[in-house]
Each structure stands twice: as structure tokens, then as C-alpha cells.
Design a protein around this motif. Structure first.
Motif, PDB file in Angstrom:
ATOM      1  N   GLN A  78      -5.878  13.095   0.474  1.00 15.32           N
ATOM      2  CA  GLN A  78      -7.245  13.697   1.059  1.00 15.32           C
ATOM      3  C   GLN A  78      -7.792  14.861   0.209  1.00 15.32           C
ATOM      4  OE1 GLN A  78      -4.350  14.354   2.007  1.00 15.32           O
ATOM      5  NE2 GLN A  78      -4.268  16.556   2.277  1.00 15.32           N
ATOM      6  N   GLY A  79      -6.617  15.305  -0.601  1.00 13.08           N
ATOM      7  CA  GLY A  79      -7.038  16.585  -1.555  1.00 13.08           C
ATOM      8  C   GLY A  79      -6.500  17.728  -0.893  1.00 13.08           C
ATOM      9  N   THR A  80      -6.490  18.809  -2.025  1.00 12.38           N
ATOM     10  CA  THR A  80      -5.823  19.990  -1.580  1.00 12.38           C
ATOM     11  C   THR A  80      -6.810  21.183  -2.365  1.00 12.38           C
ATOM     12  OG1 THR A  80      -4.454  21.659  -1.182  1.00 12.38           O
ATOM     13  CG2 THR A  80      -3.901  19.991  -3.131  1.00 12.38           C
ATOM     14  N   GLN A  81      -7.336  22.019  -1.755  1.00 11.64           N
ATOM     15  CA  GLN A  81      -8.126  22.900  -2.488  1.00 11.64           C
ATOM     16  C   GLN A  81      -7.216  23.864  -3.031  1.00 11.64           C
ATOM     17  OE1 GLN A  81     -11.817  23.215  -2.465  1.00 11.64           O
ATOM     18  NE2 GLN A  81     -11.085  24.878  -3.991  1.00 11.64           N
ATOM     19  N   VAL A  82      -7.697  24.255  -4.359  1.00 11.01           N
ATOM     20  CA  VAL A  82      -7.361  25.344  -5.327  1.00 11.01           C
ATOM     21  C   VAL A  82      -8.121  26.249  -5.610  1.00 11.01           C
ATOM     22  CG1 VAL A  82      -6.031  25.974  -7.498  1.00 11.01           C
ATOM     23  CG2 VAL A  82      -5.190  23.750  -5.906  1.00 11.01           C
ATOM     24  N   THR A  83      -8.159  27.640  -5.382  1.00 22.54           N
ATOM     25  CA  THR A  83      -9.168  28.538  -5.733  1.00 22.54           C
ATOM     26  C   THR A  83      -8.470  29.424  -6.474  1.00 22.54           C
ATOM     27  OG1 THR A  83     -10.378  27.993  -3.570  1.00 22.54           O
ATOM     28  CG2 THR A  83     -10.931  29.954  -4.915  1.00 22.54           C
ATOM     29  N   VAL A  84      -9.229  29.767  -8.116  1.00 23.94           N
ATOM     30  CA  VAL A  84      -8.757  30.961  -8.778  1.00 23.94           C
ATOM     31  C   VAL A  84      -9.694  31.974  -8.727  1.00 23.94           C
ATOM     32  CG1 VAL A  84      -7.669  31.199 -11.038  1.00 23.94           C
ATOM     33  CG2 VAL A  84      -7.514  28.914  -9.862  1.00 23.94           C
ATOM     34  N   SER A  85      -9.350  32.949  -8.379  1.00 27.29           N
ATOM     35  CA  SER A  85     -10.293  34.261  -8.241  1.00 27.29           C
ATOM     36  C   SER A  85     -10.315  34.862  -9.594  1.00 27.29           C
ATOM     37  CB  SER A  85      -9.975  35.015  -7.197  1.00 27.29           C
ATOM     38  OG  SER A  85      -8.464  35.816  -7.355  1.00 27.29           O
ATOM     39  N   SER A  86     -11.228  35.541 -10.003  1.00 26.81           N
ATOM     40  CA  SER A  86     -11.153  36.203 -11.401  1.00 26.81           C
ATOM     41  C   SER A  86     -10.948  37.679 -11.308  1.00 26.81           C
ATOM     42  CB  SER A  86     -12.310  36.175 -12.190  1.00 26.81           C
ATOM     43  OG  SER A  86     -13.587  36.638 -11.262  1.00 26.81           O
ATOM     44  N   GLY A 127      -1.245   9.999 -10.859  1.00 32.13           N
ATOM     45  CA  GLY A 127      -2.127  10.755 -11.519  1.00 32.13           C
ATOM     46  C   GLY A 127      -2.623  11.755 -10.809  1.00 32.13           C
ATOM     47  N   TRP A 128      -3.038  12.924 -11.469  1.00 29.06           N
ATOM     48  CA  TRP A 128      -3.731  13.960 -10.636  1.00 29.06           C
ATOM     49  C   TRP A 128      -5.091  14.129 -11.116  1.00 29.06           C
ATOM     50  CZ3 TRP A 128      -2.176  16.736  -6.368  1.00 29.06           C
ATOM     51  CH2 TRP A 128      -0.866  16.773  -6.266  1.00 29.06           C
ATOM     52  N   PHE A 129      -6.210  14.332 -10.081  1.00 30.60           N
ATOM     53  CA  PHE A 129      -7.571  14.631 -10.460  1.00 30.60           C
ATOM     54  C   PHE A 129      -8.028  15.993  -9.968  1.00 30.60           C
ATOM     55  CE2 PHE A 129      -8.712  10.589 -12.781  1.00 30.60           C
ATOM     56  CZ  PHE A 129      -7.477   9.775 -12.650  1.00 30.60           C
ATOM     57  N   ARG A 130      -9.170  16.289 -10.225  1.00 28.70           N
ATOM     58  CA  ARG A 130      -9.714  17.417  -9.692  1.00 28.70           C
ATOM     59  C   ARG A 130     -11.271  17.115  -9.613  1.00 28.70           C
ATOM     60  NH1 ARG A 130      -8.235  22.237 -13.951  1.00 28.70           N
ATOM     61  NH2 ARG A 130      -9.609  21.551 -15.605  1.00 28.70           N
ATOM     62  N   GLN A 131     -11.867  17.836  -8.535  1.00 32.23           N
ATOM     63  CA  GLN A 131     -13.103  17.776  -8.447  1.00 32.23           C
ATOM     64  C   GLN A 131     -13.762  18.997  -7.735  1.00 32.23           C
ATOM     65  OE1 GLN A 131     -14.673  14.761  -6.043  1.00 32.23           O
ATOM     66  NE2 GLN A 131     -16.677  14.678  -6.817  1.00 32.23           N
ATOM     67  N   GLN A 181       0.851  -1.087   0.019  1.00 37.43           N
ATOM     68  CA  GLN A 181      -0.059  -0.002  -0.084  1.00 37.43           C
ATOM     69  C   GLN A 181       0.777   1.292   0.061  1.00 37.43           C
ATOM     70  OE1 GLN A 181      -2.805   0.191   3.397  1.00 37.43           O
ATOM     71  NE2 GLN A 181      -4.109  -1.566   2.346  1.00 37.43           N
ATOM     72  N   VAL A 182       0.272   2.342  -0.314  1.00 41.89           N
ATOM     73  CA  VAL A 182       1.038   3.681  -0.293  1.00 41.89           C
ATOM     74  C   VAL A 182       0.067   4.869   0.359  1.00 41.89           C
ATOM     75  CG1 VAL A 182       0.517   4.021  -2.683  1.00 41.89           C
ATOM     76  CG2 VAL A 182       2.357   5.167  -1.628  1.00 41.89           C
ATOM     77  N   GLN A 183       0.705   5.515   0.942  1.00 39.82           N
ATOM     78  CA  GLN A 183      -0.239   6.704   1.510  1.00 39.82           C
ATOM     79  C   GLN A 183       0.161   8.018   0.867  1.00 39.82           C
ATOM     80  OE1 GLN A 183       1.511   4.446   4.004  1.00 39.82           O
ATOM     81  NE2 GLN A 183      -0.172   3.101   3.813  1.00 39.82           N
ATOM     82  N   LEU A 184      -0.784   8.759   0.646  1.00 41.10           N
ATOM     83  CA  LEU A 184      -0.415   9.881  -0.253  1.00 41.10           C
ATOM     84  C   LEU A 184      -1.200  11.013   0.659  1.00 41.10           C
ATOM     85  CD1 LEU A 184      -1.782   8.494  -3.608  1.00 41.10           C
ATOM     86  CD2 LEU A 184       0.457   8.583  -2.779  1.00 41.10           C
ATOM     87  N   ILE A 185      -0.284  12.390   0.644  1.00 43.53           N
ATOM     88  CA  ILE A 185      -0.734  13.496   1.290  1.00 43.53           C
ATOM     89  C   ILE A 185      -0.484  14.754   0.382  1.00 43.53           C
ATOM     90  CG2 ILE A 185      -0.434  14.937   3.254  1.00 43.53           C
ATOM     91  CD1 ILE A 185       0.565  12.612   5.093  1.00 43.53           C
ATOM     92  N   GLU A 186      -1.411  15.442  -0.106  1.00 44.76           N
ATOM     93  CA  GLU A 186      -1.116  16.423  -0.760  1.00 44.76           C
ATOM     94  C   GLU A 186      -1.170  17.812   0.083  1.00 44.76           C
ATOM     95  OE1 GLU A 186      -4.497  14.070  -2.904  1.00 44.76           O
ATOM     96  OE2 GLU A 186      -4.063  14.515  -0.842  1.00 44.76           O
ATOM     97  N   SER A 187      -0.480  18.996  -0.708  1.00 40.30           N
ATOM     98  CA  SER A 187      -0.227  19.978   0.108  1.00 40.30           C
ATOM     99  C   SER A 187       0.043  21.133  -1.126  1.00 40.30           C
ATOM    100  CB  SER A 187       0.988  20.020   0.996  1.00 40.30           C
ATOM    101  OG  SER A 187       2.231  19.694   0.189  1.00 40.30           O
ATOM    102  N   GLY A 188       0.061  22.256  -0.810  1.00 36.90           N
ATOM    103  CA  GLY A 188       0.354  23.497  -1.694  1.00 36.90           C
ATOM    104  C   GLY A 188      -0.712  24.072  -2.229  1.00 36.90           C
ATOM    105  N   GLY A 189      -2.081  23.820  -1.863  1.00 32.50           N
ATOM    106  CA  GLY A 189      -3.009  24.481  -2.531  1.00 32.50           C
ATOM    107  C   GLY A 189      -3.239  25.725  -2.048  1.00 32.50           C
ATOM    108  N   GLY A 190      -4.224  26.494  -2.586  1.00 32.87           N
ATOM    109  CA  GLY A 190      -4.266  27.877  -1.929  1.00 32.87           C
ATOM    110  C   GLY A 190      -5.175  28.624  -2.955  1.00 32.87           C
ATOM    111  N   LEU A 191      -5.248  30.075  -2.728  1.00 34.25           N
ATOM    112  CA  LEU A 191      -6.010  31.039  -3.481  1.00 34.25           C
ATOM    113  C   LEU A 191      -4.789  31.762  -4.282  1.00 34.25           C
ATOM    114  CD1 LEU A 191      -8.453  32.723  -3.910  1.00 34.25           C
ATOM    115  CD2 LEU A 191      -8.230  34.235  -2.097  1.00 34.25           C
ATOM    116  N   VAL A 192      -5.412  31.888  -5.466  1.00 30.85           N
ATOM    117  CA  VAL A 192      -4.491  32.469  -6.325  1.00 30.85           C
ATOM    118  C   VAL A 192      -5.209  33.317  -7.405  1.00 30.85           C
ATOM    119  CG1 VAL A 192      -4.198  30.674  -7.970  1.00 30.85           C
ATOM    120  CG2 VAL A 192      -2.707  32.494  -8.121  1.00 30.85           C
ATOM    121  N   GLN A 193      -4.759  34.482  -7.997  1.00 26.80           N
ATOM    122  CA  GLN A 193      -5.548  35.222  -8.977  1.00 26.80           C
ATOM    123  C   GLN A 193      -5.406  34.381 -10.288  1.00 26.80           C
ATOM    124  OE1 GLN A 193      -4.401  39.233  -8.697  1.00 26.80           O
ATOM    125  NE2 GLN A 193      -5.938  39.881  -7.342  1.00 26.80           N
ATOM    126  N   ALA A 194      -6.440  34.781 -11.182  1.00 20.92           N
ATOM    127  CA  ALA A 194      -6.508  34.182 -12.650  1.00 20.92           C
ATOM    128  C   ALA A 194      -5.040  34.632 -13.306  1.00 20.92           C
ATOM    129  CB  ALA A 194      -7.650  34.744 -13.251  1.00 20.92           C
TER     130      ALA A 194
END
Length: 130
Positions: A122-130, A35-39, A1-14
Motif C-alpha cells: 500500500q506504500g509508506t510515505q518518506v518525507t525529507v526536509s531541507s 523491488g522498491w519503487f517510489r512515486q 499470491q503474496v501480500q505485502l505491507i510496508e512500514s518504517g516511513g516518516g519525516l527526516v532531515q536532509a
């Protein structure tokens, strides 16, 4: 098995950039294609990019080609996704995943399908503001 931990997400401008990372532990990281996926809210999980075991051959979903770069450092057991020229539609939770099948099964269809991946972070949130 392998355990995965994401990091580095955040809020960024377009138009900005962000790099997300995925630290792996457990079974040898280089044993897995990754792989990388997003939801996004209200949407199904979708394929973003994948990379093969040792040669590190990348594959991308069309909407991120030329903007995103997937890479891996097997010595550090870490997967990366460099995201440039970000757009508001890139806003999502980003997940890394380890492919569960043998090398011969890593095809155009299988590598883009979430069900082909056995292990998820577990996922990391990426938010891109316009």
C-alpha cells in the motif's frame, strides 16, 4: 499470491537515514524477486532498487547508488531498503513489489518496469526536509 505491507516511513532531515521494511505473507517469499519503487506527487512511479530471489543480487537506479541498500531476509519474509544521505528529492511514497516473471526474464528492462511486478504493497510515505 503474496501480500505485502510496508512500514518504517516518516519525516527526516536532509542528510539523514531511514529504513523502510516490507513484510510478505502468502506464497513463499523466496519465490519472488522483489523491488522498491517510489512515486512523488504529480510524477509517475519510478524504479528505485530490486533484488533477486535467493542470491540476493541488488540493482539500483542511478540516483540512489551508493546511498540506498536493498536487502532481503527470506527466513523472516521481509524486504528492506536502507536509505542514507537522504535528499529532499527522495520524498515520495515508497512501494515494495513482487516480480511476477520467471528468473530468466529478470533483465535490466523488466526489473525496472512497474508493469513487471504483479503484487504491490500500500506504500509508506518518506518525507525529507531541507
Amino acid at each position: 499470491q503474496v501480500q505485502l505491507i510496508e512500514s518504517g516511513g516518516g519525516l527526516v532531515q536532509a542528510g539523514g537515514s531511514l529504513r523502510v521494511s516490507c513484510a510478505a505473507s502468502g506464497r513463499t517469499f523466496s519465490s519472488y524477486a522483489m523491488g522498491w519503487f517510489r512515486q512523488a506527487p504529480g510524477k509517475e512511479r519510478e524504479f528505485v532498487a530490486s533484488i533477486t530471489w535467493r542470491a540476493g543480487i541488488p540493482y539500483y537506479e542511478d540516483s540512489v547508488k551508493g546511498r540506498f541498500t536493498i536487502s532481503r531476509d527470506n527466513a523472516k519474509n521481509t524486504l528492506y531498503l536502507q536509505m542514507n544521505t537522504l535528499k529532499p528529492e527522495d520524498t515520495a511514497v515508497y512501494y515494495c513489489a513482487a516480480y511476477s516473471g520467471p528468473p530468466g526474464s529478470f533483465t535490466t528492462v523488466t526489473r525496472s518496469r512497474p508493469a513487471s511486478y504483479a503484487y504491490w504493497g500500500q506504500g509508506t510515505q518518506v518525507t525529507v526536509s531541507s
